[in-house]
Structures are given as structure tokens and as C-alpha cells.
Enzyme design. Structure first.
Site, PDB file in Angstrom:
ATOM      1  CG  ASP A  62       5.372   3.683   1.718  1.00  0.00           C
ATOM      2  OD1 ASP A  62       5.428   4.330   2.776  1.00  0.00           O
ATOM      3  OD2 ASP A  62       4.326   3.544   1.050  1.00  0.00           O
ATOM      4  CG  PHE A  86      -1.844   1.201   1.230  1.00  0.00           C
ATOM      5  CD1 PHE A  86      -3.010   1.174   0.470  1.00  0.00           C
ATOM      6  CD2 PHE A  86      -1.550   2.350   1.956  1.00  0.00           C
ATOM      7  CE1 PHE A  86      -3.869   2.274   0.447  1.00  0.00           C
ATOM      8  CE2 PHE A  86      -2.393   3.447   1.931  1.00  0.00           C
ATOM      9  CZ  PHE A  86      -3.563   3.404   1.169  1.00  0.00           C
ATOM     10  CE  LYS A 138      -1.001   5.852   7.740  1.00  0.00           C
ATOM     11  NZ  LYS A 138      -0.694   5.010   6.572  1.00  0.00           N
TER      12      LYS A 138
HETATM   13  C1  LIG Z   1      -0.929   5.390   5.107  1.00  0.00           C
HETATM   14  C2  LIG Z   1       0.090   4.976   4.137  1.00  0.00           C
HETATM   15  C3  LIG Z   1       0.285   5.698   2.936  1.00  0.00           C
HETATM   16  C4  LIG Z   1      -0.598   6.851   2.521  1.00  0.00           C
HETATM   17  O1  LIG Z   1      -0.474   7.948   3.374  1.00  0.00           O
HETATM   18  P1  LIG Z   1      -1.533   9.145   3.237  1.00  0.00           P
HETATM   19  O2  LIG Z   1      -1.037  10.155   4.228  1.00  0.00           O
HETATM   20  O3  LIG Z   1      -2.875   8.573   3.573  1.00  0.00           O
HETATM   21  O4  LIG Z   1      -1.495   9.622   1.856  1.00  0.00           O
HETATM   22  C5  LIG Z   1       1.315   5.302   2.103  1.00  0.00           C
HETATM   23  N1  LIG Z   1       2.096   4.259   2.403  1.00  0.00           N
HETATM   24  C6  LIG Z   1       1.937   3.534   3.539  1.00  0.00           C
HETATM   25  C7  LIG Z   1       2.864   2.396   3.819  1.00  0.00           C
HETATM   26  C8  LIG Z   1       0.918   3.863   4.433  1.00  0.00           C
HETATM   27  O5  LIG Z   1       0.735   3.129   5.529  1.00  0.00           O
END
Ligand SMILES: *Cc1c(COP(=O)(O)O)cnc(C)c1O
Length: 404
Positions: A222, A137, A251
Site C-alpha cells: 500500500d 491503515f 493521494k
Molecule cells: C490515505 C491512505 C489510504 C486511504 O486513501 P483514501 O484516498 O482516503 O481512500 C489508504 N492507505 C494509506 C496508506 C493511506 O495513507
């Protein structure tokens, strides 16, 4: 004036979310209260965002102090909080350069664009393919749902951007077969979060790094969910012993204030020359001041060691629940990123457990249909872990009683 109840949501909001009936109005540490004064223990932490809990006095003070000084300037100017945060991030990580934005998706968007641009500049336009992993994700923009490995998030939004391939996670042979000199980047989460709390094998991560080096491809981590102390390291790559070329963070970086950043080396950053990428709010003084204060609190031995100690306590509690109910197939965790996979019999029903926990005063999360997920404040107190798990126990008892 109408009362601001949950039903207003259905009247005024696009239906892409279906929030709980209760409306939270106040938080403090690991506790949250709703409009009726009901108290909740928060093991969700705003989906791994509220890393120092709700209403942390140092964050509140930093925000108020900055609010009296300067809110916004645009990138025509820099500002002190942005410079200060940039210094802290580059001192604490592999990175030499920082790009600011407002969310995880934007940090990834910047990362993917930079990876393509770097390959374009150094190797030519043919080297543009991105390899990512199934179940990954990376956010909800069109580029990030396309790199993400969950087809349901792009269904109906096609045509998706091209040049993206997905291979199974932790399968080095599959990556070997897919990677080529046309690959510009391999993108991975050190621990797949939304995908079910699935850690990368350290051996796998090392092999990915080597394959990237062989093919002049950049390694993008990520760390939107795993970053800022969540795993007991400031960033999870430190624990894996594998250093990426580009890292996205958001986050927990703002502890609840929207902010994201992409970190990279000076060499790779050089491809984002003047005018190539941007963000109106990126480097916003309020966001950077709060994030800078978050790092001061999180990037200390006290907090990071505390995360590992709390992990143990959490796992002991989950083990005890499992001894009693035989409900978990496996518990996977790093620091306070914890996933408990339900036994086959309860596969598909994680949402039900989440609902029952909520009814018992516990906020938590799921990661897909089979995994209960916990991402509490990194400062959660031992007694709160016990109290929250006691509420989870009640919820499990109720579900099993209804089953019998
Ligand atoms: C939450 C998340 C995202 C997206 O972050 P947003 O601030 O909602 O755009 C991307 N990568 C990972 C691994 C995430 O957990």
C-alpha cells in the site's frame, strides 16, 4: 443567502469530521489563505496529496486544457490521458498493468480482490487468507478497515469480512507463525503512515518477500501515502529493494485531483478478466491528464533529489528544536514523510501541538496521539521550511509556557 462560515458545516454535514474554524479559500505553492486573508504555511499538503504544492501552473494548465476537450466517457471507451498515464506508470515501475479508480481505499479494494481472485484461479478457493499488520491503515471501506490494523475503525461496523489476520509489524517470527499455504496475500505499507510513521525494516521487508514466495502468496504494498516521490523515490519499494506483486497508489498521484490506481504484473493482472471488477470514473480523462502531469514533474532527478535535500534541512530544524526544548523522543522520516514522536511526558497530546501550530499560521498533521507529522509539498522551498519551523517553535514555546 447565508454566509459560508464554518458553522454551516455543523448544519449540513454528517459529523464524522470536525474541521478547523477557518475556511481556506486559496492556495499557492506551500501557502494557503483563509476567508479573512490570513496566511498559512502548509506542511500538511492535504495529507500527502498536494505533492507539487497548491495551484501549480502546470497542473492548472493540464486541467484546463483537458476541460476544454473531454470530461468523461465510462469504461466502454478508453481515452488518451488514461493511455498516456498507463504508459508512464508501467515504464516507471515494476508493473505491466494498471487499474484506475478514484481513491486509496478503492485502489486497495482492487488490490485485495485481485489477490483473492488470483489465488482462487491458480490454487483454488481455500487459499483466501490475507495477512496484514497491526496499526496499518488501508482506507475506510468495510474491506479496507478490516484489513487495516486499527480495530477502532471497524468498531460498530461489524460483521467484518473474514479471512483476515493481523500480526505485529517488523516481527518476522510472528509472520512466519501466521503464514500458510492458505495465505493469498500479505499486505503492508513500506512505511506505516497513519500508524505513526513507522518504516519497515529493510531486512523485514526482504523476509516478507521470501515468505510470500515460499507460500505462493502475493505481496501487496500500500503506497497510497509513500508513493509518487514522497520518500525521495518514485515509489518507496525502490528504496527498500523489495518488489511487490501489487501496489496501490493514490493521494499524491493526482496532486489534489481525486485519482487512484492499482499496479501489478501481467501475470497477476490476468485474473481480472472482463467483468470481474470495475469503477465508473476509473480512468477519467481529467484525472488522468492531471496525474500524468504530476508524474512529469515528480519523476525527475531534480524533484526526487530535492526531496532528500529538503529532508536533511527539515531534520536539522527539528533537531534544533529538540536541542532547545527536549520535546521529541525520536524523529522518523523518509524524504518528506516525517514523523516526530513526542517524549513520553507529552504522549497523547499531539493534537494540542497541531492546534497551537495552526494558531501560529502553520498547517501540519498528527499520526496518532503521540506523533507530529509533516508531509509538505515535494517542492517546498528551503526558506519555507525554515519559516514553518519557526512557527512550530512559537507553538511549542506557548505550550511549554502554559505548562510551567
Ligand atoms: C490515505 C491512505 C489510504 C486511504 O486513501 P483514501 O484516498 O482516503 O481512500 C489508504 N492507505 C494509506 C496508506 C493511506 O495513507
Amino acid at each position: 443567502m447565508t454566509e459560508l462560515t464554518r458553522s454551516v458545516f455543523d448544519d449540513v454535514m454528517v459529523p464524522n469530521y470536525n474541521p478547523q474554524q477557518m475556511v481556506p479559500v486559496r492556495g499557492e505553492g506551500t501557502r494557503v489563505w483563509d476567508q479573512d486573508g490570513n496566511e498559512f504555511i502548509d506542511f500538511a499538503g492535504g495529507i500527502a496529496v498536494n505533492c507539487v504544492g497548491h495551484n501549480h501552473p502546470k497542473l492548472v494548465a493540464a486541467l484546463k486544457e483537458q476541460a476544454d476537450k473531454l470530461w468523461h466517457l465510462s469504461n466502454v471507451y478508453t481515452n488518451e490521458p488514461a493511455l498516456e498515464l498507463g504508459q508512464k506508470l508501467t515504464e516507471a515501475t515494476f508493473a505491466d498493468r494498471v487499474f484506475y479508480c478514484n481513491s486509496g481505499a478503492e485502489a486497495n479494494e482492487a488490490a485485495f480482490k485481485l489477490a483473492r481472485k488470483y489465488a482462487f484461479d491458480n490454487f483454488g478457493p481455500e487459499k483466501n487468507e490475507i495477512i496484514a499488520f497491526e496499526k496499518a491503515f488501508h482506507g475506510r471501506t468495510l474491506f479496507t478497515v478490516s484489513v487495516g490494523g486499527q480495530p477502532k475503525y471497524r468498531e460498530g461496523f461489524e460483521p467484518a469480512p473474514g479471512g483476515i489476520n493481523h500480526v505485529p509489524f517488523n516481527d518476522i517470527e510472528a509472520l512466519k507463525a501466521a503464514i500458510s499455504d492458505k495465505t493469498c496475500a500479505v499486505v503492508m505499507e513500506p512505511i506505516q503512515g497513519e500508524g505513526g510513521i513507522i518504516p519497515a525494516d529493510p531486512e523485514f521487508a526482504k523476509a516478507v518477500r521470501e515468505l510470500c514466495d515460499e507460500h505462493n502468496a502475493l505481496l501487496v504494498f500500500d503506497e497510497v501515502q509513500t508513493g509518487v516521490g514522497r520518500t525521495g523515490h518514485l515509489y518507496a519499494y525502490e528504496g527498500l529493494g523489495v518488489t511487490p506483486d501489487i501496489l496501490s497508489t493514490a493521494k499524491a498521484l493526482g496532486g489534489g485531483f481525486p485519482v487512484g490506481a492499482m499496479l501489478t504484473t501481467a501475470k497477476v493482472a490476468a485474473s481480472f478478466v472482463m467483468g470481474t471488477h470495475g469503477s465508473t470514473y476509473g480512468g477519467n480523462p481529467l484525472a488522468c491528464k492531471v496525474a500524468s502531469t504530476v508524474l512529469d514533474i515528480v519523476n525527475t532527478p531534480e524533484t526526487l533529489d530535492g526531496v532528500n535535500a529538503k529532508n536533511k534541512l527539515f531534520l536539522q530544524g527539528l533537531d534544533a528544536l529538540n536541542a532547545k526544548f527536549e520535546i521529541f523522543k525520536e524523529v522518523r522520516s523518509a524524504g518528506l514523510l516525517i514523523g516526530a514522536e513526542l517524549v513520553e511526558k507529552f504522549h497523547g497530546r499531539a493534537g494540542e501541538f497541531n492546534k497551537a501550530a495552526h494558531a501560529n499560521g502553520l498547517m501540519m498533521l498528527v499520526a496518532g496521539p503521540n506523533v507530529l507529522r509533516f508531509t509538505p509539498s515535494l517542492l517546498v522551498e528551503d526558506a519555507e521550511i525554515e519559516a514553518g519551523l519557526a512557527r512550530l517553535e512559537k507553538a511549542i514555546e506557548q505550550i511549554l509556557a502554559a505548562e510551567a
